[in-house]
Motif scaffolding. Structure first.
Motif, PDB file in Angstrom:
ATOM      1  N   THR A  35       0.802  -1.218   0.000  1.00 52.30           N
ATOM      2  CA  THR A  35       0.000   0.000   0.000  1.00 52.30           C
ATOM      3  C   THR A  35       0.838   1.273   0.000  1.00 52.30           C
ATOM      4  OG1 THR A  35      -0.138  -0.053   2.421  1.00 52.30           O
ATOM      5  CG2 THR A  35      -1.903  -1.143   1.195  1.00 52.30           C
ATOM      6  N   GLY A  36       2.168   1.131   0.106  1.00 57.25           N
ATOM      7  CA  GLY A  36       3.022   2.311   0.137  1.00 57.25           C
ATOM      8  C   GLY A  36       2.867   3.115   1.402  1.00 57.25           C
ATOM      9  N   THR A  37       2.592   2.415   2.518  1.00 59.80           N
ATOM     10  CA  THR A  37       2.344   3.057   3.804  1.00 59.80           C
ATOM     11  C   THR A  37       3.278   2.445   4.842  1.00 59.80           C
ATOM     12  OG1 THR A  37       0.027   3.186   3.145  1.00 59.80           O
ATOM     13  CG2 THR A  37       0.501   3.698   5.425  1.00 59.80           C
ATOM     14  N   SER A  38       3.504   3.146   5.935  1.00 59.09           N
ATOM     15  CA  SER A  38       4.385   2.618   6.970  1.00 59.09           C
ATOM     16  C   SER A  38       3.733   1.438   7.684  1.00 59.09           C
ATOM     17  CB  SER A  38       4.725   3.707   7.987  1.00 59.09           C
ATOM     18  OG  SER A  38       3.597   4.013   8.786  1.00 59.09           O
ATOM     19  N   VAL A  39       4.563   0.586   8.246  1.00 60.87           N
ATOM     20  CA  VAL A  39       4.059  -0.571   8.993  1.00 60.87           C
ATOM     21  C   VAL A  39       3.219  -0.103  10.179  1.00 60.87           C
ATOM     22  CG1 VAL A  39       4.724  -2.580  10.364  1.00 60.87           C
ATOM     23  CG2 VAL A  39       6.007  -2.010   8.293  1.00 60.87           C
ATOM     24  N   THR A  40       3.676   0.960  10.855  1.00 57.66           N
ATOM     25  CA  THR A  40       2.946   1.478  12.016  1.00 57.66           C
ATOM     26  C   THR A  40       1.546   1.947  11.616  1.00 57.66           C
ATOM     27  OG1 THR A  40       5.004   2.180  13.061  1.00 57.66           O
ATOM     28  CG2 THR A  40       2.972   3.178  13.875  1.00 57.66           C
ATOM     29  N   THR A  41       1.455   2.653  10.494  1.00 52.29           N
ATOM     30  CA  THR A  41       0.156   3.151  10.034  1.00 52.29           C
ATOM     31  C   THR A  41      -0.765   2.003   9.654  1.00 52.29           C
ATOM     32  OG1 THR A  41       1.092   5.237   9.253  1.00 52.29           O
ATOM     33  CG2 THR A  41      -1.000   4.556   8.281  1.00 52.29           C
ATOM     34  N   VAL A  42      -0.241   1.020   8.936  1.00 54.16           N
ATOM     35  CA  VAL A  42      -1.051  -0.128   8.543  1.00 54.16           C
ATOM     36  C   VAL A  42      -1.566  -0.866   9.774  1.00 54.16           C
ATOM     37  CG1 VAL A  42      -0.961  -2.427   7.501  1.00 54.16           C
ATOM     38  CG2 VAL A  42      -0.029  -0.473   6.270  1.00 54.16           C
ATOM     39  N   ARG A  45      -4.264   1.334  11.669  1.00 57.19           N
ATOM     40  CA  ARG A  45      -5.536   1.446  10.957  1.00 57.19           C
ATOM     41  C   ARG A  45      -6.255   0.098  10.886  1.00 57.19           C
ATOM     42  NH1 ARG A  45      -6.141   5.586   6.305  1.00 57.19           N
ATOM     43  NH2 ARG A  45      -4.952   7.396   7.014  1.00 57.19           N
ATOM     44  N   ALA A  46      -5.530  -0.953  10.548  1.00 53.83           N
ATOM     45  CA  ALA A  46      -6.167  -2.263  10.401  1.00 53.83           C
ATOM     46  C   ALA A  46      -6.738  -2.749  11.717  1.00 53.83           C
ATOM     47  CB  ALA A  46      -5.157  -3.268   9.851  1.00 53.83           C
ATOM     48  N   GLN A  47      -5.981  -2.583  12.785  1.00 54.09           N
ATOM     49  CA  GLN A  47      -6.468  -3.074  14.067  1.00 54.09           C
ATOM     50  C   GLN A  47      -7.666  -2.268  14.562  1.00 54.09           C
ATOM     51  OE1 GLN A  47      -3.485  -5.283  16.703  1.00 54.09           O
ATOM     52  NE2 GLN A  47      -2.342  -3.487  16.025  1.00 54.09           N
ATOM     53  N   GLN A  48      -7.748  -0.992  14.200  1.00 53.13           N
ATOM     54  CA  GLN A  48      -8.931  -0.220  14.574  1.00 53.13           C
ATOM     55  C   GLN A  48     -10.150  -0.686  13.781  1.00 53.13           C
ATOM     56  OE1 GLN A  48      -8.711   2.122  17.160  1.00 53.13           O
ATOM     57  NE2 GLN A  48     -10.913   1.699  17.075  1.00 53.13           N
ATOM     58  N   LEU A  49      -9.961  -0.979  12.505  1.00 59.07           N
ATOM     59  CA  LEU A  49     -11.066  -1.503  11.695  1.00 59.07           C
ATOM     60  C   LEU A  49     -11.574  -2.822  12.266  1.00 59.07           C
ATOM     61  CD1 LEU A  49      -9.654  -0.773   8.127  1.00 59.07           C
ATOM     62  CD2 LEU A  49     -11.641   0.330   9.162  1.00 59.07           C
ATOM     63  N   LEU A  50     -10.653  -3.671  12.698  1.00 57.76           N
ATOM     64  CA  LEU A  50     -11.031  -4.945  13.301  1.00 57.76           C
ATOM     65  C   LEU A  50     -11.745  -4.724  14.631  1.00 57.76           C
ATOM     66  CD1 LEU A  50      -7.718  -6.834  12.513  1.00 57.76           C
ATOM     67  CD2 LEU A  50      -9.952  -7.434  11.582  1.00 57.76           C
ATOM     68  N   ALA A  51     -11.218  -3.814  15.441  1.00 51.89           N
ATOM     69  CA  ALA A  51     -11.822  -3.550  16.744  1.00 51.89           C
ATOM     70  C   ALA A  51     -13.196  -2.911  16.601  1.00 51.89           C
ATOM     71  CB  ALA A  51     -10.904  -2.650  17.568  1.00 51.89           C
ATOM     72  N   ASP A  52     -13.388  -2.087  15.572  1.00 50.11           N
ATOM     73  CA  ASP A  52     -14.680  -1.442  15.349  1.00 50.11           C
ATOM     74  C   ASP A  52     -15.744  -2.423  14.848  1.00 50.11           C
ATOM     75  OD1 ASP A  52     -13.657   0.999  16.096  1.00 50.11           O
ATOM     76  OD2 ASP A  52     -13.362   1.739  14.057  1.00 50.11           O
ATOM     77  N   GLY A  53     -15.328  -3.612  14.439  1.00 51.03           N
ATOM     78  CA  GLY A  53     -16.287  -4.570  13.918  1.00 51.03           C
ATOM     79  C   GLY A  53     -16.687  -4.312  12.487  1.00 51.03           C
ATOM     80  N   LEU A  54     -15.945  -3.455  11.799  1.00 45.34           N
ATOM     81  CA  LEU A  54     -16.240  -3.218  10.392  1.00 45.34           C
ATOM     82  C   LEU A  54     -15.617  -4.296   9.524  1.00 45.34           C
ATOM     83  CD1 LEU A  54     -17.566  -1.302   8.359  1.00 45.34           C
ATOM     84  CD2 LEU A  54     -15.393  -0.079   8.220  1.00 45.34           C
ATOM     85  N   VAL A  55     -14.500  -4.850   9.985  1.00 45.32           N
ATOM     86  CA  VAL A  55     -13.791  -5.908   9.272  1.00 45.32           C
ATOM     87  C   VAL A  55     -13.620  -7.083  10.222  1.00 45.32           C
ATOM     88  CG1 VAL A  55     -11.638  -6.542   8.105  1.00 45.32           C
ATOM     89  CG2 VAL A  55     -12.559  -4.227   7.840  1.00 45.32           C
ATOM     90  N   LYS A  56     -13.778  -8.288   9.698  1.00 46.21           N
ATOM     91  CA  LYS A  56     -13.556  -9.491  10.505  1.00 46.21           C
ATOM     92  C   LYS A  56     -12.757 -10.493   9.696  1.00 46.21           C
ATOM     93  CE  LYS A  56     -15.846 -13.094  13.248  1.00 46.21           C
ATOM     94  NZ  LYS A  56     -15.196 -12.748  14.513  1.00 46.21           N
ATOM     95  N   VAL A  57     -11.684 -10.991  10.289  1.00 46.08           N
ATOM     96  CA  VAL A  57     -10.881 -12.053   9.693  1.00 46.08           C
ATOM     97  C   VAL A  57     -11.174 -13.333  10.456  1.00 46.08           C
ATOM     98  CG1 VAL A  57      -8.557 -12.853   9.131  1.00 46.08           C
ATOM     99  CG2 VAL A  57      -9.080 -10.407   9.031  1.00 46.08           C
ATOM    100  N   GLY A 353       1.397 -15.634  10.091  1.00 46.63           N
ATOM    101  CA  GLY A 353       1.771 -14.474  10.890  1.00 46.63           C
ATOM    102  C   GLY A 353       1.424 -14.708  12.341  1.00 46.63           C
ATOM    103  N   ASN A 354       2.351 -14.397  13.261  1.00 47.34           N
ATOM    104  CA  ASN A 354       2.083 -14.748  14.652  1.00 47.34           C
ATOM    105  C   ASN A 354       2.588 -13.720  15.645  1.00 47.34           C
ATOM    106  OD1 ASN A 354       4.774 -15.122  14.407  1.00 47.34           O
ATOM    107  ND2 ASN A 354       4.810 -17.230  15.174  1.00 47.34           N
ATOM    108  N   GLY A 355       2.882 -12.514  15.213  1.00 48.95           N
ATOM    109  CA  GLY A 355       3.331 -11.497  16.153  1.00 48.95           C
ATOM    110  C   GLY A 355       2.194 -10.585  16.532  1.00 48.95           C
ATOM    111  N   ARG A 356       2.503  -9.544  17.265  1.00 51.71           N
ATOM    112  CA  ARG A 356       1.488  -8.595  17.692  1.00 51.71           C
ATOM    113  C   ARG A 356       1.957  -7.191  17.356  1.00 51.71           C
ATOM    114  NH1 ARG A 356      -2.145 -10.950  21.396  1.00 51.71           N
ATOM    115  NH2 ARG A 356      -1.536 -13.020  22.000  1.00 51.71           N
ATOM    116  N   ALA A 357       1.014  -6.312  17.082  1.00 53.92           N
ATOM    117  CA  ALA A 357       1.332  -4.925  16.806  1.00 53.92           C
ATOM    118  C   ALA A 357       0.542  -4.051  17.769  1.00 53.92           C
ATOM    119  CB  ALA A 357       0.996  -4.553  15.360  1.00 53.92           C
ATOM    120  N   THR A 358       1.027  -2.872  18.030  1.00 50.56           N
ATOM    121  CA  THR A 358       0.366  -1.985  18.988  1.00 50.56           C
ATOM    122  C   THR A 358      -0.968  -1.517  18.436  1.00 50.56           C
ATOM    123  OG1 THR A 358       2.510  -1.264  19.760  1.00 50.56           O
ATOM    124  CG2 THR A 358       0.639   0.133  20.309  1.00 50.56           C
TER     125      THR A 358
END
Length: 365
Positions: A35-42, A45-57, A353-358
Motif C-alpha cells: 500500500t506504500g504506507t508505513s508498517v505502524t500506520t497499517v 488502521r487495520a487493528q482499529q477496523l477490526l476492533a470497530d467490527g467493520l472488518v472481521k478475519v 503471521g504470529n506477532g502482535r502490533a500496537t
C-alpha cells in the motif's frame, strides 16, 4: 448497519482491507509495502477496523465435515419477521450464508446438508419451523464455478504481490481430527490470532499448531476469509441473480460470468433457474450496464430475476459483526464484545503471521 461514519474509509483504509481480503494473515510489513504506507500506520488502521467490527478475519473450514449437499434456499417471511428469522437461521451450524434481500423472497440461505441426512428433515423440521417463515424454494447446487472472498483485489492495482490462497476442496472427514477442529475453532473468532496464543489455549506446542494449520490451509481444507460490508469499500450494489439458461449453453455461460471481475459467486443449480450469480458493483449505473450489456449480450441467457442484498448476516459459516450489532439494536440479541485483535505478525508471512502490533485509534496517517 453500523451507525455513524463507519463506511467513510479513505483510499488507504480500502487498500489495507483489500489486501486482507487476498490474505487475511498477511503481515503488516507485506501490506505496508503493497500500500506504500508505513508498517505502524497499517497496523494502527487495520487493528482499529477490526476492533470497530467493520472488518472481521476468520478461519472457516471448507466444508469441514465430509461430503455434503448444498441447498440454496429462498425464503418468504411474515411482515416484520425477517430479522428474527435471519437470526434463527444464522444460529444453525449447517447454514453457511444468509442474507436479507429485496424481491419476491425475503431471505436467501445456503444450507450444507451432510450426506445421509434427510433433506426433508432439514427443510420441513428445521427451516419451516422457524417462527415467521411462511414458505421457501430450495434448489440443489450442482456445481460451483466461482466462489471468492477477494472481490476487492483490483483496489490494489496491478502490482499486488500477495499470494492468493490455494483453491478449496470438499474436505473429507479424515483430513480433520479433533485437534484440527479445535485449532480452526480458535481461529474462527480472530483469524489473525497468533499461533502462540492458540497453542497456549489448547495446551499444545506452537509448532504443532503452525504445522497443522498450514497443512490444512495449503490443502484447501480451511480458508482465512476477511469479511467487510461492500459499501465500506465504495461498492453500492450487492445483488443475487437467478438466471434461466438454455441447457446446451449453461457451462459456457457460467464460465463467461465467472471470468468477470465483479462476479463473486457462480453456481449451477437444479431448479427453474439453472444458474445463481452473486455480483458486487460500484454503482447502480454499473448494475444497469451489467443487466443490459453483459447479461443481455451473453448467448443462452433466456431470463433472469434478482434481489439486492440488504444485510448479510452470515457468510462462510461466520456471523458478520455488523449484522450482530444490527440485531442487537433491534433487541434480538446482545452486541458482540469489542474485538481485541492480535494483529498478526509484523514480519511473518502467510498464512502463519504470529506477532502482535500496537493497537491504536484509526486516524489519518
Amino acid at each position: 448497519m453500523i451507525p455513524g461514519d463507519a463506511y467513510d474509509l479513505d483510499p488507504t483504509d480500502r487498500r489495507i482491507v483489500a489486501a486482507l481480503q487476498v490474505n487475511g494473515r498477511a503481515s503488516w510489513t507485506d501490506i505496508a509495502q503493497l500500500t506504500g504506507t508505513s508498517v505502524t500506520t497499517v497496523a494502527r488502521r487495520a487493528q482499529q477496523l477490526l476492533a470497530d467490527g467493520l472488518v472481521k478475519v476468520a478461519a472457516a473450514p471448507q466444508p469441514g465435515g465430509g461430503p455434503a449437499d448444498l441447498l440454496i434456499v429462498r425464503i418468504r417471511c411474515a411482515a416484520g419477521s425477517q430479522l428474527p428469522a435471519a437470526q434463527a437461521l444464522a444460529a444453525m451450524p449447517e447454514i453457511r450464508f444468509v442474507a436479507l434481500v429485496t424481491g419476491v423472497y425475503d431471505l436467501v440461505a445456503e444450507v450444507l446438508v451432510p450426506k445421509g441426512t434427510s433433506l426433508h428433515s432439514v427443510l420441513l423440521n428445521g427451516l419451516q419451523k422457524i417462527p415467521g417463515i411462511q414458505g421457501s424454494v430450495a434448489d440443489l447446487e450442482l456445481h460451483t464455478y466461482k466462489s471468492t472472498h477477494e472481490w476487492s483485489r483490483h483496489l490494489l492495482g496491478t502490482e499486488s504481490q500477495l499470494v492468493a490462497p490455494p483453491p478449496v476442496h470438499d474436505c473429507p472427514p479424515a483430513h480433520l481430527d479433533e485437534l484440527d477442529e479445535r485449532i480452526i475453532s480458535a481461529l474462527r473468532d480472530d483469524g489473525r490470532n497468533s499461533f502462540q496464543a492458540v497453542a497456549g489455549g489448547l495446551g499444545v506446542s506452537e509448532s504443532t499448531v503452525r504445522r497443522r494449520f498450514e497443512s490444512l490451509y495449503n490443502a484447501g481444507c480451511v480458508q482465512v476469509i476477511t469479511l467487510v460490508p461492500a459499501a465500506a469499500l465504495g461498492f453500492e450494489a450487492e445483488i443475487l441473480f437467478w438466471l434461466s439458461v438454455a441447457p446446451s449453453r449453461l457451462d459456457a455461460v457460467a464460465r463467461e460470468l465467472a471470468a468477470l471481475r465483479g462476479v463473486r459467486y457462480v453456481a449451477a443449480t437444479l431448479g427453474q433457474e439453472s444458474l445463481m450469480c452473486e455480483v458486487i458493483l460500484p454503482s447502480h449505473a454499473d448494475v444497469f450496464e451489467f443487466t443490459t450489456k453483459t447479461l443481455g449480450s451473453i448467448e443462452g441467457i433466456q431470463a433472469w430475476t434478482a434481489g439486492v442484498q440488504l444485510l448479510t448476516v452470515k457468510r462462510g459459516f461466520v456471523i458478520t459483526p455488523w449484522a450482530a450489532r444490527r440485531l442487537a439494536a433491534e433487541g434480538l440479541g446482545e452486541a458482540p464484545p469489542p474485538a481485541v485483535p492480535t494483529g498478526g505478525a509484523a514480519t511473518g508471512g502467510s498464512p502463519s503471521g504470529n506477532g502482535r502490533a500496537t493497537r491504536g485509534r484509526r486516524t489519518s496517517a
